[in-house]
Design a protein around this motif. Structure first.
Motif, mmCIF file in Angstrom:
data_model
loop_
_atom_site.group_PDB
_atom_site.id
_atom_site.type_symbol
_atom_site.label_atom_id
_atom_site.label_comp_id
_atom_site.label_asym_id
_atom_site.label_seq_id
_atom_site.Cartn_x
_atom_site.Cartn_y
_atom_site.Cartn_z
ATOM 1 N N ARG A 184 0.859 -1.190 0.000
ATOM 2 C CA ARG A 184 0.000 0.000 0.000
ATOM 3 C C ARG A 184 0.884 1.224 0.000
ATOM 4 O O ARG A 184 1.875 1.283 0.733
ATOM 5 N N MET A 185 0.535 2.213 -0.837
ATOM 6 C CA MET A 185 1.296 3.450 -0.880
ATOM 7 C C MET A 185 1.069 4.258 0.397
ATOM 8 O O MET A 185 -0.030 4.252 0.957
ATOM 9 N N ARG A 218 6.742 6.162 -0.702
ATOM 10 C CA ARG A 218 7.102 5.005 0.119
ATOM 11 C C ARG A 218 5.952 4.000 0.199
ATOM 12 O O ARG A 218 4.782 4.371 0.069
ATOM 13 N N LEU A 219 6.307 2.736 0.451
ATOM 14 C CA LEU A 219 5.321 1.663 0.510
ATOM 15 C C LEU A 219 5.463 0.865 1.793
ATOM 16 O O LEU A 219 6.567 0.727 2.333
ATOM 17 N N VAL A 220 4.326 0.316 2.252
ATOM 18 C CA VAL A 220 4.301 -0.600 3.389
ATOM 19 C C VAL A 220 3.511 -1.845 2.985
ATOM 20 O O VAL A 220 2.843 -1.860 1.952
ATOM 21 N N THR A 221 3.604 -2.889 3.803
ATOM 22 C CA THR A 221 2.831 -4.098 3.519
ATOM 23 C C THR A 221 1.347 -3.832 3.748
ATOM 24 O O THR A 221 0.960 -3.113 4.670
ATOM 25 N N GLY A 237 9.798 -0.182 1.090
ATOM 26 C CA GLY A 237 10.858 0.513 0.382
ATOM 27 C C GLY A 237 10.398 1.835 -0.198
ATOM 28 O O GLY A 237 9.296 2.314 0.082
ATOM 29 N N VAL A 238 11.276 2.417 -1.024
ATOM 30 C CA VAL A 238 11.065 3.739 -1.603
ATOM 31 C C VAL A 238 11.061 3.629 -3.125
ATOM 32 O O VAL A 238 11.915 2.950 -3.709
ATOM 33 N N VAL A 239 10.116 4.307 -3.768
ATOM 34 C CA VAL A 239 10.022 4.273 -5.228
ATOM 35 C C VAL A 239 11.257 4.938 -5.834
ATOM 36 O O VAL A 239 11.589 6.076 -5.510
#
Length: 318
Positions: A184-185, A218-221, A237-239
């Protein structure tokens, strides 16, 4: 063994059987027909790997303290108390300080996300049972570890447990080509699926082909049903790059993971998920922008009131 026609034929036959088993294992995935053999191998080789890694290691006690931290409501307080006591006991060598720093960061992540974790140390890289991106940790079924549990460290998502022995477990790393996790963003509801690409950035397919995404996002689970195999809110991580939209049903991103998979040491297996989704609370604080310095030039008039002469560095009038 003599180098005879029969011995050569036997060698060729054994190699063919080995490649056949590897192919069956890879295609079978989670339902691989050789999974039973892999479990048996973990039970046999796990204690050997574990024993080789337990030569006088003071940080092992710190990890054990995390592993046996008790009830969820008191877990963080107990871990912090144990950690503080162990810091006083341990020496000041560089490796010990590095590992304690890793442990501190992991405890912070666990506290922010309200994850119940079992601490473990990496005792082997790769698996004797296959050719995937994996690690072996010194915690297993006897410590409450089960298959399909999330593994993290102080930086973010490490992977998921795939094989469990009595004293050890195998973790499939998030950069493995067979690894997939829902994402998820940050600060939004754009969902996608991240897949490993070895030593290259993770590849993420967003479900919304028109999603507005930029480098640095950035993204998380996203999390899984019943928190298995993934709990929500773990930093991914980071785009680093965004493919042009192109009007497709999905949009492709490339994400630099927070975790350095080549230097893993202290990790935590999530044995109890959070009561509520932590959303973006576990993400690290964004770096503050560095102000651009400005230069102000003040002209001071000469004593006779005339403007000062422009001179070069040698003092000669221009």
């Amino acid at each position: 063994m003599r180098d005879t026609k029969e011995s050569r034929l036997l060698l060729v036959l054994l190699i063919a059987i080995a490649f056949a088993l590897i192919t069956v294992d890879i295609r079978g995935g989670r339902n691989s027909p050789v999974d039973g053999a892999r479990q048996a191998a973990a039970a046999v080789f796990g204690p050997i790997e574990n024993g080789m890694s337990t030569a006088v290691d003071p940080v092992g006690n710190a990890v054990s303290a995390v592993r046996d931290s008790g009830d969820r409501h008191d877990r963080l307080a107990v871990m912090e108390k144990e950690n503080a006591a162990l810091k006083a006991e341990l020496g000041s060598d560089d490796r010990t300080r590095s590992r304690l720093n890793q442990l501190d960061k992991m405890l912070k992540v666990a506290g922010q996300g309200q994850y119940g974790i079992k601490g473990a140390q990496v005792i082997a890289i790769g698996a004797a049972q296959g050719f995937s991106w994996t690690i072996t940790i010194d915690a297993g079924a006897d410590d409450g570890i089960k298959r399909d549990m999330t593994v993290l460290n102080g930086d973010g998502l490490v992977g998921r447990v795939t094989t469990v022995g009595p004293d050890t477990a195998t973790v499939l790393l998030a950069n493995d080509p067979d690894f997939t996790v829902g994402t998820r963003m940050e600060a939004g509801d754009e969902l996608g699926f991240a897949s490993g690409q070895g030593d290259r950035p993770l590849r993420v397919e967003l479900l919304n082909g028109k999603a507005e995404v930029k480098k640095g996002d950035r993204l998380v689970t996203f999390g899984s049903q019943a928190d298995k195999p993934f709990v929500p809110g773990v930093p991914v991580g980071v785009v680093s790059r965004v493919d042009p939209s192109g009007g497709g049903l999905t949009r492709t991103l490339y994400v630099t993971p927070y975790v350095g998979f080549s230097k893993l040491d202290i990790v935590g297996v999530v044995v109890a998920g959070p009561k509520k989704d932590p959303r973006d609370e576990v993400l690290p604080a964004k770096p503050k922008p560095v102000p651009t310095p400005t230069v102000t030039v003040t002209v001071t008039p000469s004593a006779d009131g005339s403007a000062p002469d422009d001179t070069d560095t040698d003092g000669q009038q221009q």
